[in-house]
Design an enzyme around this catalytic site. Structure first.
Site, PDB file in Angstrom:
ATOM      1  CB  ALA A  12       3.388  33.984  24.270  1.00  0.00           C
ATOM      2  NE  ARG A  17      -5.833  24.425  18.737  1.00  0.00           N
ATOM      3  CZ  ARG A  17      -5.354  23.692  19.721  1.00  0.00           C
ATOM      4  NH1 ARG A  17      -5.818  22.475  19.942  1.00  0.00           N
ATOM      5  NH2 ARG A  17      -4.406  24.164  20.511  1.00  0.00           N
TER       6      ARG A  17
HETATM    7  C1  UD1 Z   1      -1.000  22.133  25.409  1.00  0.00           C
HETATM    8  C2  UD1 Z   1      -0.102  20.935  25.677  1.00  0.00           C
HETATM    9  C3  UD1 Z   1      -0.947  19.666  25.613  1.00  0.00           C
HETATM   10  C4  UD1 Z   1      -2.070  19.759  26.611  1.00  0.00           C
HETATM   11  C5  UD1 Z   1      -2.888  21.047  26.447  1.00  0.00           C
HETATM   12  C6  UD1 Z   1      -3.831  21.217  27.597  1.00  0.00           C
HETATM   13  C7  UD1 Z   1       2.112  21.513  24.775  1.00  0.00           C
HETATM   14  C8  UD1 Z   1       3.075  21.316  23.683  1.00  0.00           C
HETATM   15  N1  UD1 Z   1       0.952  20.870  24.666  1.00  0.00           N
HETATM   16  O1  UD1 Z   1      -1.494  21.961  24.099  1.00  0.00           O
HETATM   17  O2  UD1 Z   1      -0.155  18.523  25.873  1.00  0.00           O
HETATM   18  O3  UD1 Z   1      -2.921  18.621  26.485  1.00  0.00           O
HETATM   19  O4  UD1 Z   1      -2.027  22.183  26.392  1.00  0.00           O
HETATM   20  O5  UD1 Z   1      -4.693  22.293  27.459  1.00  0.00           O
HETATM   21  O6  UD1 Z   1       2.407  22.203  25.726  1.00  0.00           O
HETATM   22  N2  UD1 Z   1       1.640  29.469  24.400  1.00  0.00           N
HETATM   23  C9  UD1 Z   1       2.696  30.357  24.541  1.00  0.00           C
HETATM   24  N3  UD1 Z   1       3.658  30.394  23.592  1.00  0.00           N
HETATM   25  C10 UD1 Z   1       3.629  29.578  22.501  1.00  0.00           C
HETATM   26  C11 UD1 Z   1       2.575  28.657  22.363  1.00  0.00           C
HETATM   27  C12 UD1 Z   1       1.598  28.629  23.333  1.00  0.00           C
HETATM   28  O7  UD1 Z   1       2.737  31.109  25.522  1.00  0.00           O
HETATM   29  O8  UD1 Z   1       4.557  29.678  21.697  1.00  0.00           O
HETATM   30  C13 UD1 Z   1       0.578  29.483  25.416  1.00  0.00           C
HETATM   31  C14 UD1 Z   1      -0.783  29.730  24.812  1.00  0.00           C
HETATM   32  O9  UD1 Z   1      -1.088  31.134  24.844  1.00  0.00           O
HETATM   33  C15 UD1 Z   1      -1.712  28.943  25.712  1.00  0.00           C
HETATM   34  C16 UD1 Z   1      -0.827  27.841  26.260  1.00  0.00           C
HETATM   35  O10 UD1 Z   1       0.511  28.210  26.001  1.00  0.00           O
HETATM   36  O11 UD1 Z   1      -2.208  29.705  26.779  1.00  0.00           O
HETATM   37  C17 UD1 Z   1      -1.142  26.508  25.620  1.00  0.00           C
HETATM   38  O12 UD1 Z   1      -0.961  26.627  24.220  1.00  0.00           O
HETATM   39  P1  UD1 Z   1      -1.908  25.852  23.215  1.00  0.00           P
HETATM   40  O13 UD1 Z   1      -1.474  26.161  21.841  1.00  0.00           O
HETATM   41  O14 UD1 Z   1      -3.315  26.043  23.564  1.00  0.00           O
HETATM   42  O15 UD1 Z   1      -1.483  24.360  23.566  1.00  0.00           O
HETATM   43  P2  UD1 Z   1      -2.323  23.064  23.277  1.00  0.00           P
HETATM   44  O16 UD1 Z   1      -2.194  22.705  21.859  1.00  0.00           O
HETATM   45  O17 UD1 Z   1      -3.674  23.198  23.845  1.00  0.00           O
HETATM   46 CA    CA Z   2      -4.795  24.755  24.893  1.00  0.00          CA
END
Ligand code: UD1
Ligand code: CA
Length: 432
Positions: A12, A17
């Protein structure tokens, strides 16, 4: 096993980035959205797969949903509950064990997830050790094992030095999610509900958390276009290895690009720089250096070097040489050795297309068909103005512009301004 496990894929987020107008999970690896690769692996393990969406949700459903029947889309309330924890709040998994995958990990496969299914801890979480851990959540490990995960933006200078990072995949007992998701807070740097906080919450209550060491080759997250390029290299290696093991010869394989949707049969030879995309099927053929084949079928043929076979072409028992472009055309038993454009056409057995031949398929408004029969000799530098039918056994003289709708069987077609020779013109012109 398949029906004991639920899988939730988080897709979602916006992916700021990536610096892109396209949602992160729709960026492509080997021709398929990242999310496609994860769903494909998930469906091998579970028949309860949910994909959490919010940002560009219609587009995600359209581009990925169309490729799979058996997945459930769940919308996150990203306004009120942003973050990876918020993403889980509307999902009701059917099974006792719930595997949570990040949608930005295109390199996972069913085998690499096996360790999560074998564990019976309350939370099994993925860890890898990286020299440069920037961008990932750091895993704080104390005397009693894993204590908590701290996100980069919330980490102290000391915590940032930790090399153990959260790879972003977890197997939860469903009761852990039911108990602790409602307890998450957004009191952190990003004001988001972090899934990662479930670790500290359940640790405090004495639950069992098992760290599972995983490799970057399968669990690399894609956050930037640089990560996307690095993951593409790994995916390409896998795809090419699979086809080489199935009998395809690849010269300088690092320079070859093959999409996930392509199929090879028989012994094919691909020279360096070849690119094959879309739903292409290549059977017992030789693709010479720097040839591009898009969404086409090629059987028992040799193509290139430097040929461009564009979508919806069908090429069988045919020789295509350098600088030939084919589009939406069917060629069977044809020779087109050099420098032609064959578009919206059907060309039959024994026909030779000379150098510089062009099917003029477009009048600026519409596209038209060129039909060429058997044993036709199309002389060099001819233009065939479509729509046109050239029947069997026709000769078209070099330099002819065919404007008739039809050239009858056995005829010669020729259009030329008469040539003349002016004796000694050169010497008069240059005055010597
Ligand atoms: C996340 C982890 C981090 C980990 C990393 C590994 C959290 C808070 N952090 O960080 O500890 O090292 O993944 O790759 O979980 N997403 C949603 N809804 C949201 C936000 C994100 O569905 O509101 C989904 C994104 O589409 C994505 C995934 O969750 O596929 C990860 O989100 P992202 O923002 O990439 O997390 P990271 O900062 O990489
Ligand atoms: Ca990620």
């Amino acid at each position: 096993m398949k029906n004991k496990l639920s899988i939730i894929i988080l897709a979602a987020g916006k992916g700021s980035r990536m610096k892109s107008p396209t949602a992160k999970v729709l960026h492509k690896i080997s021709g398929r959205p990242m999310l496609y690769h994860i769903i494909k692996a998930s469906l091998e393990l579970s028949d309860d797969v949910s994909v959490v969406i919010a940002h560009q949700k219609e587009r995600v459903m359209e581009e990925v949903g169309a490729l799979f029947d058996d997945i459930t889309f769940v919308t996150q309330d990203a306004e009120d509950f942003p973050g990876t924890g918020g993403a889980l709040m509307n999902v009701t998994p059917k099974n006792e064990t719930v595997l949570v995958l990040n949608g930005d990990m295109p390199l996972i496969n069913a085998d690499s997830l096996q360790g999560f299914l074998d564990s019976d801890a309350d939370i099994t979480m993925s860890i890898f050790r990286l020299e440069d851990s920037s961008g990932y959540g750091r895993v704080v490990i104390g005397n009693n094992g894993v204590e908590r995960i701290v996100e980069e933006k919330d980490a102290s200078e000391e915590e940032k030095k930790i090399h153990e990072v959260n790879a972003g995949i977890y197997a939860f007992k469903r009761t852990v999610l039911e108990t602790y998701l409602p307890k998450l807070s957004n009191d952190n740097a990003q004001e988001e509900y972090y899934l990662t906080d479930l670790v500290a919450l359940s640790k405090n209550d004495g639950l069992r958390i098992e760290p599972l060491l995983v490799d970057e080759e399968h669990f690399k997250g894609v956050n930037s276009k640089f990560d996307l390029a690095e993951s593409e290299v790994i995916m390409q290696q896998r795809i090419k290895e699979k086809w080489m093991k199935a009998g395809v010869i690849m010269q300088l394989s690092d320079s070859i690009y093959i999409e996930e949707s392509v199929t090879f049969e028989g012994e094919c030879l691909l020279e360096n720089g070849v690119r094959v995309t879309g739903d292409s099927l290549i059977t017992t053929s030789h693709l010479k250096a720097h040839t591009v084949v898009e969404d086409s079928i090629i059987k028992n043929s040799d193509i290139g070097p430097l040929a461009h076979i564009r979508p919806k072409s069908y090429i069988e028992d045919t020789h295509i040489g350098n600088f030939v472009e084919v589009k939406k055309a069917s060629l069977k038993g044809v020779k087109a050795g050099h420098l032609s454009y064959i578009g919206d056409a059907q060309v039959d057995t024994g026909t030779n297309i000379g150098a510089g031949v062009i099917t003029c398929n477009y009048d600026g408004k519409k596209k038209y068909q060129t039909i060429i029969g058997k044993n036709v000799f199309v002389g060099s530098d001819s233009q065939l103005v479509a729509p046109v039918i050239i029947e069997d056994d026709v000769m078209i003289a070099a330099g002819t512009t065919v404007t008739a709708d039809k050239v009858e069987k056995g005829s010669l077609a020729v259009s030329r301004t008469p040539m003349k020779t002016v004796k000694n013109f050169f010497y008069k012109f240059f005055d010597n």
